[in-house]
Scaffold this active site. Structure first.
Site, PDB file in Angstrom:
ATOM      1  N   SER A  88     -25.531  -3.739  33.331  1.00 42.36           N
ATOM      2  CA  SER A  88     -25.351  -2.408  32.770  1.00 42.36           C
ATOM      3  C   SER A  88     -26.663  -1.956  32.117  1.00 42.36           C
ATOM      4  O   SER A  88     -27.693  -1.891  32.796  1.00 42.36           O
ATOM      5  CB  SER A  88     -24.175  -2.405  31.791  1.00 42.36           C
ATOM      6  OG  SER A  88     -23.741  -1.096  31.546  1.00 42.36           O
ATOM      7  N   ASP A 101     -17.247   2.478  39.810  1.00 40.49           N
ATOM      8  CA  ASP A 101     -17.748   2.322  38.447  1.00 40.49           C
ATOM      9  C   ASP A 101     -18.034   3.697  37.830  1.00 40.49           C
ATOM     10  O   ASP A 101     -18.906   4.413  38.308  1.00 40.49           O
ATOM     11  CB  ASP A 101     -19.028   1.487  38.478  1.00 40.49           C
ATOM     12  CG  ASP A 101     -19.533   1.113  37.105  1.00 40.49           C
ATOM     13  OD1 ASP A 101     -19.042   1.674  36.105  1.00 40.49           O
ATOM     14  OD2 ASP A 101     -20.434   0.253  37.025  1.00 40.49           O
ATOM     15  N   HIS A 154     -16.945  -1.270  37.051  1.00 34.24           N
ATOM     16  CA  HIS A 154     -17.974  -1.815  36.178  1.00 34.24           C
ATOM     17  C   HIS A 154     -17.794  -3.305  35.923  1.00 34.24           C
ATOM     18  O   HIS A 154     -18.771  -4.037  35.787  1.00 34.24           O
ATOM     19  CB  HIS A 154     -17.958  -1.052  34.846  1.00 34.24           C
ATOM     20  CG  HIS A 154     -19.212  -1.180  34.058  1.00 34.24           C
ATOM     21  ND1 HIS A 154     -20.407  -0.659  34.500  1.00 34.24           N
ATOM     22  CD2 HIS A 154     -19.475  -1.747  32.852  1.00 34.24           C
ATOM     23  CE1 HIS A 154     -21.352  -0.903  33.597  1.00 34.24           C
ATOM     24  NE2 HIS A 154     -20.816  -1.563  32.597  1.00 34.24           N
TER      25      HIS A 154
END
Length: 701
Positions: free
Chosen positions: A553, A639, A674
């Site tokens: 991320s 995501d 994600h």
């Protein structure tokens, strides 16, 4: 090249993404984006239904997946071995420690071979578990399944539960009867997943997520009525603010908590009043953060107000809760960051961190006396677990270190005694004495000392020959705990040193540590990570070209930046769901996280200085004609946080620009978001791919 034409590939070589020039003139600078076409124009619809992805984009992503699979084919046996090892460290019939509430104690458990939790309860004093939600059974109805949250009603007759079946973090809420296991007709779509029940168990509050995936509205739902008639009780007008809800310590209020990365504001809803309206605690003031808990007619407020950069705790009357009535309870101490508080009828527990080491401080509210819970290891993790009950002297906390599996304790705040309730079991065996955890301080470019937590086998020789995995994040004030991970033993047992760099941008050394790694100081994050790598080399733990960087991320942005700025340190880089297209994302105010994150990165739309600074480090925009280490980028099609096209564009530009090194690989999970694959065992497949890649880059595959 128009929509529908395929990207070309080379015989037995990597896919070559088509270049479709898309220049933009901003603040007098032309920014060229040849791969903007990889962003589907209907991305919002793709989040809800991945089958709607444009054919040419799907063709390209699938070609990249095939190339990655082919490149990693020599590691297939290793991947299977890694999965078997990691699964062997998981207690398959694991269960949580029951959490008491009234006549029951609530818990989760896994069945042998099960991928998803079972949610249930026992009588308070023990007995057989009654299962109300079977995650494995629910997961059979879709390719992806993840619980969003479960919350039982105050009368213990019902449980509100939610699930995401796409990986896009749109949660559908339902309500189930404990006695029959049947769901009520109530179905609430597109929610944030959590609820706060009213006192009489006939209604609850929830947050709805809009079409751009922003949680801005709080609704009240009365059981037995359709979602269309739910009452809007709060709406945040600033799309740069996100909203969530939680029950207050005493259970008296639903707290509506809103904010961005700089500022917060909270409202209270009386749960005893079915038609309650939100009551403001203190109006928002730029740069002021606060959160509130309640005890009778008194509020406990954790805040940075008054220049308390590492936060302080204040009291305020419930009748007059605004700032002029705040009075000091726990003063600010620079360098001692108060992360959070748990409030009980007679005690206040606060979690603090100083120099990257946490502790819990217990305060007797009647006498004002305090004592500390801490541990002696060089690096460890400590967290308060929370609970359902307010009238109790029991605090639950979780301790672990890089060598010590997680331990759950119930702590008697009055008697100052602790009871071990659970120790994480490693079925295949784990002897902490075979491992060493330690810390070094890495001097960064400006003299700042960056803590680095280190794990290695006791028989490790510090001669610079060992491969090393260096993990980092460094954003949003999130600290990286030096906690236990059974998975990473598969690297350490093969000779790796595992290190965590507690770099600026996180709050590992206090809130100022975070502020020194955000906005106009963001590059400190990248320089700190490189400094950690160099210090590990100097200290003999590894050598240049033997390090594998790992981050996800915003930590994936870190990976992209250090690949550009200090690539010579690394043999390989694993970037999971990497936020690498920073400039284009911050220029797109329709994306879910963009307006809320302008305080974190700056707003390049209106601020030329922010534009030029982001442009100077954004990994995608700074790919250059140079050699790069081997890179594995892993994304998720659904995501909503780091959209699939960020890693796809990055790999395409790397492959077209770099002069040597590599390879650079892209793997997109076409059915997840994600967090990667759902299910505790399915996720191991992705970990094994990352670890096999790391092992291969240093010649240990």
């Amino acid at each position: 090249m128009s929509r529908g034409q395929e990207s070309k590939g080379q015989e037995n070589g990597p896919p070559i993404a088509a270049r479709r020039p898309s220049p933009r003139l901003l603040h007098g600078v032309t920014v060229q984006d040849d791969y903007a076409w990889l962003k589907d124009e209907k991305w919002q619809e793709v989040l809800r239904d991945p089958s709607l992805l444009a054919p040419d984009i799907r063709t390209y992503l699938e070609a990249e997946n095939r190339f990655t699979e082919t490149h990693l084919a020599p590691t297939e046996a290793l991947q299977k071995t890694l999965v078997a090892e990691m699964r062997g460290r998981i207690k398959e019939d694991d269960s949580g420690v029951p959490t008491p509430d009234g006549p029951f104690a609530y818990l989760w458990k896994f069945r042998e071979g099960g991928q998803h939790e079972q949610i249930g309860r026992t009588p308070r004093d023990g007995g057989e578990m009654q299962t109300v939600l079977d995650g494995d059974a629910l997961a059979r109805e879709s390719d992806y399944f993840k619980f969003g949250g479960t919350r039982h009603s105050p009368d213990h007759r019902l449980v509100a539960w939610s699930a995401d079946v796409r990986g896009s973090e749109y949660f559908t809420l339902r309500v189930r009867r404990w006695e029959t296991g049947e769901d009520l007709p109530d179905i609430l779509e597109q929610t944030g997943g959590g609820v706060v029940w009213g006192r009489d168990s006939t209604f609850f509050y929830y947050v709805q997520v809009d079409d751009n995936h922003r949680p801005l509205k709080v609704f009240r739902h009365r059981l037995g009525t359709p979602q269309a008639v739910d009452v809007l009780v709060y709406e945040e007008k600033d799309v740069g603010w996100f909203t969530h809800i939680e029950k207050s310590s005493s259970g008296r209020f639903c707290v509506i908590a809103g904010g961005d990365h700089d500022t917060t504001e909270q409202h209270l809803l009386d749960l005893a009043q079915p038609d309650a309206v939100p009551r403001l605690v203190a109006p928002r003031e730029k740069g002021i953060r606060y959160s509130v808990e309640d005890r009778g007619e008194e509020l406990f407020i954790l805040t940075n107000e008054g220049g308390a950069i590492d936060f302080r705790i204040a009291l305020a009357p419930l009748a007059t809760p605004d700032r002029p009535h705040w009075r000091e309870l726990v003063p600010h101490r620079p360098g001692v960051y108060i992360l959070g508080i748990e409030l009980f009828a007679g005690h206040l527990a606060r979690l603090e961190r100083s120099n990257a080491l946490p502790s819990i401080v217990i305060r007797d509210l009647a006498t004002g006396t305090e004592h500390v819970i801490a541990f002696d290891e060089a690096a460890y993790s400590l967290d308060m677990a929370g609970g359902f009950e307010f009238e109790t002297t029991t605090l639950r906390f979780v301790y672990s270190s890089m060598t010590t599996p997680a331990e759950v304790y119930d702590y008697d705040m009055a008697g100052r005694t602790r009871t071990l309730r659970k120790r994480q079991q490693i079925p295949s065996g784990h002897d902490p004495a075979n491992y060493v955890t330690t810390r070094i301080l890495a001097p960064s470019h400006d003299g700042a000392e960056v803590p680095v937590s280190i794990l290695h086998r006791r028989d490790f020789k510090k001669d610079g020959s060992a491969p090393l995995l260096l993990y980092g994040y460094g954003s949003y004030g999130m600290a990286m705990p030096a906690s236990f991970s059974a998975n990473r033993l598969s690297l350490v047992d093969r000779g790796f040193v595992y290190a965590i760099a507690h770099i600026r941008g996180g709050s590992d050394k206090g809130w100022s540590w975070y502020l020194d790694g955000k906005r106009e100081k963001k590059t400190n994050t990248f320089d700190d990570f490189a400094a950690a790598g160099r210090a590990l080399i100097t200290s003999g733990y590894t050598s240049a070209g033997r390090i594998v960087g790992h981050g996800g991320s915003a930590g994936g942005m870190l990976m992209g930046a250090v690949a550009n700025r200090a690539g010579d340190l690394f043999a390989g880089i694993v970037a999971e769901v990497p936020f690498v297209d920073v400039l284009n994302t911050m220029l797109d105010d329709k994306l879910p996280l963009t307006p809320p994150e302008w305080p974190e990165w700056g707003n390049p739309i209106i601020d030329e200085a922010a534009f030029r600074y982001i442009l100077s480090y954004s990994p995608y925009d700074n790919v250059a004609a140079r050699d790069y280490p081997a890179i594995l980028a892993m994304g998720g099609l659904t995501d909503p946080r780091v959209t699939y096209w960020e890693p796809a564009k990055w790999i395409a530009r790397l492959r077209a620009t770099m002069t040597g090194g590599g390879p650079v690989l892209l793997r997109t999970n076409m059915g997840a978001g994600h967090g990667g694959s759902s299910g505790r065992f399915n996720r191991l497949d992705e970990v094994a791919i990352a670890y096999a890649f790391a092992l291969r880059t240093v010649g240990l595959a």
